[in-house]
Design a protein around this motif. Structure first.
Motif, short mmCIF file in Angstrom:
data_model
loop_
_atom_site.label_atom_id
_atom_site.label_comp_id
_atom_site.label_asym_id
_atom_site.label_seq_id
_atom_site.Cartn_x
_atom_site.Cartn_y
_atom_site.Cartn_z
N VAL A 260 -66.77 -20.21 27.53
CA VAL A 260 -67.47 -19.72 26.76
C VAL A 260 -66.62 -18.17 26.13
CG1 VAL A 260 -69.53 -20.33 28.09
CG2 VAL A 260 -68.75 -18.14 28.82
N ARG A 369 -75.06 -16.76 28.51
CA ARG A 369 -74.09 -18.04 28.37
C ARG A 369 -74.04 -18.49 29.41
NH1 ARG A 369 -70.84 -17.34 24.12
NH2 ARG A 369 -70.43 -19.16 23.95
N ASN A 371 -71.26 -21.00 32.25
CA ASN A 371 -69.47 -22.13 31.94
C ASN A 371 -69.10 -22.47 32.45
OD1 ASN A 371 -68.49 -21.07 33.96
ND2 ASN A 371 -66.38 -20.36 32.96
N HIS A 383 -71.39 -26.02 26.15
CA HIS A 383 -69.81 -26.07 24.89
C HIS A 383 -70.18 -27.32 23.58
CE1 HIS A 383 -65.93 -25.55 24.23
NE2 HIS A 383 -65.42 -26.93 24.25
N ASN A 395 -63.40 -23.02 21.94
CA ASN A 395 -64.81 -22.49 22.77
C ASN A 395 -65.28 -21.78 21.81
OD1 ASN A 395 -63.60 -22.91 24.52
ND2 ASN A 395 -62.71 -20.92 25.25
N ALA A 477 -74.38 -25.23 22.74
CA ALA A 477 -73.84 -23.76 23.67
C ALA A 477 -74.87 -22.80 23.70
CB ALA A 477 -73.32 -22.35 22.90
#
Length: 497
Positions: A260, A369, A371, A383, A395, A477
């Motif tokens: 991220v 965010r 990941n 993602h 990314n 995302a």
């Protein structure tokens, strides 16, 4: 011809304001030294050629003389050395910048941005090759770019770089030691690069523009020390330190975790500029008040990523609340929403912050965010998912978070030339090994266009559909999806604050 090109380049330096007339002879001799030439004919007739053509003439001559090989990398290294002969030294650049800053911050940045283009540090003739358009979505008009500014290295250059002597100086492309560095096969030349020193959070920082300018006045603000990216209270303070000095710019940070985060996590830096992204125009969908921070306007905005916006005339109060929210998010787990603060000791939650100032009001966006990866989504749950990788696999960093797609150069040929021709001619996409990766996508979009694909409409259709893929990329995302369940999960987190 060499004298002609040298004289034209010196004329360019004088006409553009880079080189004073009193330095004509000195600059000429500097260029002769770079070209390993001892004689010069000042009586030669010149023409008003674009900078790109003048440099190409000198580069072709350097290749003929065996001074450089004929690769993009070697030509770039050499023409940067040529431009350095015209470029004022750092002290003079800094003097003019701060002289103009005393008039206004905008006058200083306007001058420095123009200067960075005139020195060819920003290669405008390459930037103009980028494909750019806007795509309308429920979140506003997203900016789509296919980046053609970064030259692709040829196999010989790649092999030469691999065999070249390795060096750790400068430690990375963001280090302050890049200013004036001659470069090497595996590190770009920065001899015509100038940095404006700033004081941020009580320490030495640098201000420069990105050579690839993905948007207007795309700048980079970086730590004077080679230290890793880290999101914390100090990061928020650094953002607003810059914004108070340059209130007409925004400044944001990539997240500080892999997947991220941005492409460079090893050097603390921010990116900003003078541009209004779709994200900044997004309206509030839900307002809330955090106890103890009643003076800070807080809410969720209509954006595919999960973003909290804070506003206040007191920057310290925004920083206090941002730090509170960030710490809460770092440790937040909601299994029903597949949000895990950590797994096996590996942290997953972080944020992408963006700071602005509107009049007397400070504004800070916090994009949440995460990941985490799974077997189904090995590159990241939040993602771009695999069905979108034929367009965007990289990314989702700060620039994409704000609503600007930086898409790979391969798409220009793959989609806007080869796939476009195949669709117009009715070719079977699945049977084409170069285009088959796009076949499922083509099957999805075909029913939308019963009129069929023609030479006249294909470019517009593909631009629209690529833009809609980027919309899906941003939705992937988002940690809290824009569904009733996602909204409920987002509000569960808000209630913990």
């Amino acid at each position: 011809m060499l004298s002609k090109y040298i004289k034209e380049l010196v004329n360019y330096g004088i006409d553009s304001g880079l080189t004073p007339e009193c330095e004509r002879i000195y600059t000429t001799n500097m260029l002769l030294r770079e070209m390993h030439e001892e004689s010069y004919d000042d009586s030669v007739e010149t023409t008003d050629e674009p900078l790109e053509d003048i440099l190409n003439g000198l580069l072709d001559e350097a290749v003929k003389r065996g001074l450089i090989g004929d690769s993009v990398t070697e030509r770039d290294l050499f023409d940067t050395a040529l431009m350095n002969c015209l470029t004022p030294r750092p002290a003079e650049v800094q003097r003019v910048f701060w002289e103009k800053y005393r008039v206004s911050p905008k006058e200083a940045t306007d001058w420095f941005y123009d200067f960075s283009k005139k020195t060819n540090y920003i290669r405008t003739y390459r930037v103009k090759k980028d494909l750019r358009w806007k795509t309308s979505t429920p979140y506003g008009d997203l900016d789509i770019t296919i980046n053609l500014s970064k030259p692709e290295k040829d196999p010989k250059a790649i092999a030469a770089a691999r065999n070249a002597k390795q060096s750790s100086y400068p430690k990375c492309q963001l280090c302050i030691e890049n200013e004036g560095y001659a470069g090497r096969l595996n590190h770009p030349a920065r001899e015509n690069h100038r940095i404006i020193p700033l004081t941020i959070n009580g320490s030495r920082w640098g201000f420069q523009y990105s050579p690839y300018v993905y948007f207007n006045e795309h700048c980079i603000v970086f730590n004077g020390q080679h230290t890793p990216m880290k999101i914390d209270r100090n990061a928020f303070n650094k953002l607003f330190d810059f914004i108070e000095q340059f209130p007409h710019y925004f400044l944001g940070s990539n997240a500080d975790l892999p997947i991220v985060g941005g492409s460079i996590l090893t050097h603390d830096h921010f990116q900003g500029g003078h541009y209004t992204f779709a994200m900044e125009k997004a309206d509030f969908t839900d307002m809330f008040t955090v106890p103890g921070y009643e003076d800070v306007t807080s809410g969720i905005i209509k954006w595919p990523l999960s973003v909290i916006r804070l506003r206040c005339t007191n920057r310290e109060r925004i920083i206090d609340l941002a730090d509170h929210i960030f710490k809460a998010w770092r440790g937040y787990t909601d299994q029903t929403a597949f949000i895990f603060a950590e797994t096996d000791g590996e942290p997953h939650n972080t944020i992408t912050p963006i700071a602005r100032k509107h009049g007397d009001v400070f504004e800070l966006d916090l994009a949440l965010r995460n990941n985490i990866t799974t077997k189904e989504h090995p590159l990241g749950v939040f993602h771009p998912h695999e069905n979108l990788h034929h367009i965007k696999k990289e990314n989702i960093g700060l620039i994409e978070v704000m609503g600007l797609a930086v898409l790979p150069s391969r798409l220009k040929k793959e989609i806007f030339e080869d796939l476009a021709d195949a669709l117009v001619s009715g070719e079977d996409i699945r049977s084409n090994p170069e285009l088959s990766k796009h076949a499922d996508w083509v099957d999805e979009i075909k029913p939308k266009y019963p009129q069929g694909f023609t030479k006249e409409n294909i470019d517009g259709i593909l631009r629209e559909e690529v833009g809609q893929v980027f919309r899906q990329v941003l939705e992937d995302a988002g940690v809290f999806k824009l569904t009733p369940e996602g909204h409920e999960a987002f509000m569960r987190f808000i209630k913990t604050l």
